[in-house]
Design an enzyme around this catalytic site. Structure first.
Site, PDB file in Angstrom:
ATOM      1  N   TRP A 123       0.863  -1.259   0.014  1.00 15.49           N
ATOM      2  CA  TRP A 123       0.059   0.063  -0.082  1.00 15.49           C
ATOM      3  C   TRP A 123       0.706   1.352   0.125  1.00 15.49           C
ATOM      4  O   TRP A 123       0.220   2.488  -0.348  1.00 15.49           O
ATOM      5  CB  TRP A 123      -0.969  -0.123   1.130  1.00 15.49           C
ATOM      6  N   GLU A 135      -5.111  -4.356   0.917  1.00 15.03           N
ATOM      7  CA  GLU A 135      -6.415  -3.825   1.387  1.00 15.03           C
ATOM      8  C   GLU A 135      -6.315  -2.208   2.140  1.00 15.03           C
ATOM      9  O   GLU A 135      -7.394  -1.633   2.495  1.00 15.03           O
ATOM     10  CB  GLU A 135      -6.784  -4.787   2.485  1.00 15.03           C
ATOM     11  N   GLY A 145       6.005  -6.579  -0.377  1.00  8.70           N
ATOM     12  CA  GLY A 145       5.432  -6.538   0.872  1.00  8.70           C
ATOM     13  C   GLY A 145       6.573  -6.670   1.945  1.00  8.70           C
ATOM     14  O   GLY A 145       7.780  -6.734   1.688  1.00  8.70           O
ATOM     15  N   GLU A 190       9.740  -8.467  -3.510  1.00  7.98           N
ATOM     16  CA  GLU A 190      10.411  -7.064  -3.163  1.00  7.98           C
ATOM     17  C   GLU A 190       9.892  -6.796  -1.675  1.00  7.98           C
ATOM     18  O   GLU A 190       8.829  -6.567  -1.372  1.00  7.98           O
ATOM     19  CB  GLU A 190       9.807  -5.964  -4.071  1.00  7.98           C
ATOM     20  N   CYS A 245      10.112   1.438   1.555  1.00 13.69           N
ATOM     21  CA  CYS A 245      11.135   0.110   1.733  1.00 13.69           C
ATOM     22  C   CYS A 245      12.368   0.640   1.981  1.00 13.69           C
ATOM     23  O   CYS A 245      13.296  -0.062   2.639  1.00 13.69           O
ATOM     24  CB  CYS A 245      10.737  -0.729   0.670  1.00 13.69           C
ATOM     25  N   GLN A 275       0.201   0.310  13.555  1.00 11.69           N
ATOM     26  CA  GLN A 275       1.728   0.419  13.770  1.00 11.69           C
ATOM     27  C   GLN A 275       2.079   1.496  14.909  1.00 11.69           C
ATOM     28  O   GLN A 275       3.348   1.316  15.307  1.00 11.69           O
ATOM     29  CB  GLN A 275       1.877   1.233  12.315  1.00 11.69           C
TER      30      GLN A 275
HETATM   31  P1  NAD Z   1       2.500  -7.096   3.922  1.00 10.34           P
HETATM   32  O1  NAD Z   1       3.185  -8.312   3.606  1.00 10.34           O
HETATM   33  O2  NAD Z   1       1.539  -6.958   5.234  1.00 10.34           O
HETATM   34  O3  NAD Z   1       0.993  -7.220   2.700  1.00 10.34           O
HETATM   35  C1  NAD Z   1       1.309  -7.185   1.540  1.00 10.34           C
HETATM   36  C2  NAD Z   1       0.397  -7.940   0.610  1.00 10.34           C
HETATM   37  O4  NAD Z   1       0.357  -9.052   0.935  1.00 10.34           O
HETATM   38  C3  NAD Z   1      -1.098  -7.216   0.808  1.00 10.34           C
HETATM   39  O5  NAD Z   1      -1.840  -7.187  -0.318  1.00 10.34           O
HETATM   40  C4  NAD Z   1      -1.644  -8.182   1.699  1.00 10.34           C
HETATM   41  O6  NAD Z   1      -2.981  -8.272   1.535  1.00 10.34           O
HETATM   42  C5  NAD Z   1      -0.936  -9.398   1.025  1.00 10.34           C
HETATM   43  N1  NAD Z   1      -1.011 -10.723   1.906  1.00 10.34           N
HETATM   44  C6  NAD Z   1      -0.951 -10.767   3.567  1.00 10.34           C
HETATM   45  N2  NAD Z   1      -1.019 -11.909   3.747  1.00 10.34           N
HETATM   46  C7  NAD Z   1      -0.859 -12.768   2.955  1.00 10.34           C
HETATM   47  C8  NAD Z   1      -0.839 -14.110   2.669  1.00 10.34           C
HETATM   48  N3  NAD Z   1      -0.645 -15.137   3.519  1.00 10.34           N
HETATM   49  N4  NAD Z   1      -0.623 -14.573   1.334  1.00 10.34           N
HETATM   50  C9  NAD Z   1      -0.694 -13.773   0.261  1.00 10.34           C
HETATM   51  N5  NAD Z   1      -0.854 -12.756   0.185  1.00 10.34           N
HETATM   52  C10 NAD Z   1      -1.015 -12.102   1.473  1.00 10.34           C
HETATM   53  O7  NAD Z   1       2.936  -5.838   3.669  1.00 10.34           O
HETATM   54  P2  NAD Z   1       2.692  -4.359   3.737  1.00 10.34           P
HETATM   55  O8  NAD Z   1       2.140  -3.784   4.835  1.00 10.34           O
HETATM   56  O9  NAD Z   1       1.667  -4.014   2.638  1.00 10.34           O
HETATM   57  O10 NAD Z   1       3.886  -3.561   3.196  1.00 10.34           O
HETATM   58  C11 NAD Z   1       4.643  -3.000   3.754  1.00 10.34           C
HETATM   59  C12 NAD Z   1       6.038  -3.892   3.555  1.00 10.34           C
HETATM   60  O11 NAD Z   1       6.378  -3.987   2.253  1.00 10.34           O
HETATM   61  C13 NAD Z   1       7.335  -3.434   4.178  1.00 10.34           C
HETATM   62  O12 NAD Z   1       8.056  -4.480   4.801  1.00 10.34           O
HETATM   63  C14 NAD Z   1       8.023  -2.780   3.032  1.00 10.34           C
HETATM   64  O13 NAD Z   1       9.355  -2.460   3.401  1.00 10.34           O
HETATM   65  C15 NAD Z   1       7.728  -3.644   2.131  1.00 10.34           C
HETATM   66  N6  NAD Z   1       7.857  -3.020   0.729  1.00 10.34           N
HETATM   67  C16 NAD Z   1       8.912  -3.306  -0.118  1.00 10.34           C
HETATM   68  C17 NAD Z   1       9.335  -2.770  -1.275  1.00 10.34           C
HETATM   69  C18 NAD Z   1      10.357  -3.123  -2.328  1.00 10.34           C
HETATM   70  O14 NAD Z   1      10.188  -2.749  -3.430  1.00 10.34           O
HETATM   71  N7  NAD Z   1      11.332  -3.814  -1.732  1.00 10.34           N
HETATM   72  C19 NAD Z   1       8.519  -1.794  -1.572  1.00 10.34           C
HETATM   73  C20 NAD Z   1       7.337  -1.508  -0.906  1.00 10.34           C
HETATM   74  C21 NAD Z   1       6.937  -2.088   0.224  1.00 10.34           C
END
Ligand code: NAD
Length: 446
Positions: free
Chosen positions: A117, A144, A192, A214, A249, A296
């Site tokens: 997000w 979400e 994520g 990522e 990130c 958070q």
């Molecule tokens: P998150 O892991 O909580 O969720 C990411 C996505 O995964 C959401 O769409 C969520 O609904 C989905 N998800 C959750 N549980 C799942 C499951 N069991 N199976 C499949 N999908 C599932 O992460 P977030 O809070 O959305 O994002 C924050 C994180 O993302 C931070 O750690 C950030 O550093 C990282 N991030 C990394 C990059 C990069 O390019 N390296 C870029 C942006 C964010």
């Protein structure tokens, strides 16, 4: 506004349709596919203001930063428009005794794109744009916490000449994402957290299809004693720490400062941090809106309490007095060390620990002390000195005299807990295809 959530049967149905339609899209000429993506970019430009407002309402990003995100997303799309032809066109790579060897590429098929997000346009575009250009169909699950933005993205793609059932958004939370993992997709591309990313990698390992991850970071920044414009460096560091509320990130999450300049740097850093304006994210003057996820707050407070218990001092912020939830005032903490969570766990919020170091060797040792490996930055007028440190770090991107940057020309690639594979650059185009070699003898007599 009512929200229709997907369930296992609607997700299955979307997948089925994508799977049928993808074959024709794969055979559509590359130039036509590129034209469709060009239309998508033009629509992002046309509806920029409305899209920026939706993004701000979705996740609290200040409106100027929302506009900037859309503009940057369009620049990334431009990169793919200009470079995909070069990388996806079949090439004769060798000639021998009348035998021609050709390297060509085919799309993976239907890919899943489970997204975050914090920068929904940027992290989305990194995946679904090159995937579509390469001839894949995309099952796109926005976070979400950025649902309306995810729906807008789908709406705009449907307005282009991309045929129906080539791009479908799945609306829902982690359980919808979990359902994607049960489908026989041809690739899973996730942005994520490490926790979810490593879970996904395990769940789909048996399918032996490409998985791109990522993930998070705990990115260090080292300010050496060789900087001639201390105020400018401090301002850049503040932006690296607090842009998008630190919810990036590649946000700066650890600051190491050479003892020779520690006090003046700290003073300038605090001065610049105090200039940040917190408030309604729809106002032009706002630098910091609310945190996207109220939960958070407890996580950040726990890191702060842990640091204080172990001897750290809060210089700014910390107590959230006069700061209505889910706002969180920028927090600067000194006298930190690596026994504290704030220097080891991803914070993903507007808090920063600053540690004094005696020399480059100590800075290097501390920068290396992490499970993550996304980026690291060094401010130093002596470029070889900074380069020497960056070369010893296990990271995907090193930055000298800049920080918190992503370029479409370079691979965006995390190591260790920061991920697997690359998006962006030519590697981020080839991530969405599988190679096929042809060996062709045109004349049996030769
Ligand atoms: P998150 O892991 O909580 O969720 C990411 C996505 O995964 C959401 O769409 C969520 O609904 C989905 N998800 C959750 N549980 C799942 C499951 N069991 N199976 C499949 N999908 C599932 O992460 P977030 O809070 O959305 O994002 C924050 C994180 O993302 C931070 O750690 C950030 O550093 C990282 N991030 C990394 C990059 C990069 O390019 N390296 C870029 C942006 C964010």
């Amino acid at each position: 506004m009512t929200l229709t959530l997907d369930n296992p049967s609607t997700i299955q149905c979307k997948y089925q349709k994508l799977s049928e339609a993808q074959k024709e899209w794969a055979h559509t000429e590359l130039s036509k596919r590129l034209e469709c993506i060009k239309q998508f970019s033009a629509l992002l430009g046309k509806f920029r203001e409305e899209l920026a407002r939706t993004l701000t309402m979705d996740m609290g990003k200040p409106i100027r930063q929302s506009r900037a995100e859309i503009d940057h997303a369009r620049k990334r799309i431009q990169y793919f428009l200009e470079h995909s032809h070069q990388w996806l066109t079949p090439q004769i790579v060798h000639h021998e005794f009348g035998l021609e060897e050709v390297l060509s590429y085919e799309p993976l098929g239907v890919i899943g794109n489970i997204s975050a997000w914090n920068y929904p346009y940027l992290v989305g575009v990194n995946v679904f744009v090159p995937a579509l250009i390469a001839g894949n169909a995309v099952l796109y699950k926005p976070s979400e916490y950025a649902t309306e933005t995810g729906k807008k993205i789908e709406e705009l793609i449907l307005e282009t000449d991309i045929p129906e059932n080539i791009f479908s958004a799945v609306i829902g939370d982690g359980s919808a994402g979990q359902h994607l993992l049960t489908l026989p997709l041809d690739g899973y591309f996730f942005t994520g957290s490490y926790k979810t990313g490593s879970h996904i990698a395990k769940q789909v390992a048996h399918r032996l299809v490409p998985v791109g991850l990522e993930l998070g970071g705990k990115d260090p920044l080292y300010v050496t004693d060789e900087i001639n414009d201390l105020q400018r460096v401090a301002k850049a560091c503040v932006e690296g720490c607090f842009y998008n509320n630190g919810q990036s990130c590649c946000a700066v999450e650890r600051l190491y400062v050479h003892h020779e300049i520690y006090q003046p740097f700290l003073y300038a850093f605090l001065q610049e941090t105090q200039k940040l304006k917190m408030g309604n994210p729809l106002l032009e003057s706002t630098d910091q809106g609310p945190l996207t996820r109220a939960q958070q707050i407890d996580f950040l407070n726990d890191q702060i309490e842990d640091a204080i218990k172990k001897g750290a001092h809060i210089l700014l912020g910390g107590t959230q007095e006069g700061c209505p939830e889910p706002f969180f005032s920028p927090t600067v903490i000194e006298h930190v060390d690596h026994s504290m969570k704030i220097m080891r766990e991803e914070s993903f919020g507007p808090i920063i620990g600053i540690q004094k170091v005696q020399n480059d060797a100590e800075a290097l040792e501390l920068m290396q002390d992490t499970d993550y490996g996304l980026t690291a930055s060094i401010y130093c007028d002596d470029i070889p000195r900074a380069q020497n440190i960056l070369e010893q770090l296990d990271i995907g991107n090193g930055m000298i005299n800049c920080c918190d940057r992503v370029s479409p020309h370079l691979p965006w690639s995390g190591r260790n807990h920061s991920g697997l594979g690359s998006t962006l650059s030519y590697l981020g185009i080839l991530a969405f295809v599988k190679p096929k070699g042809y060996q062709i003898k045109r004349n049996l007599d030769k």
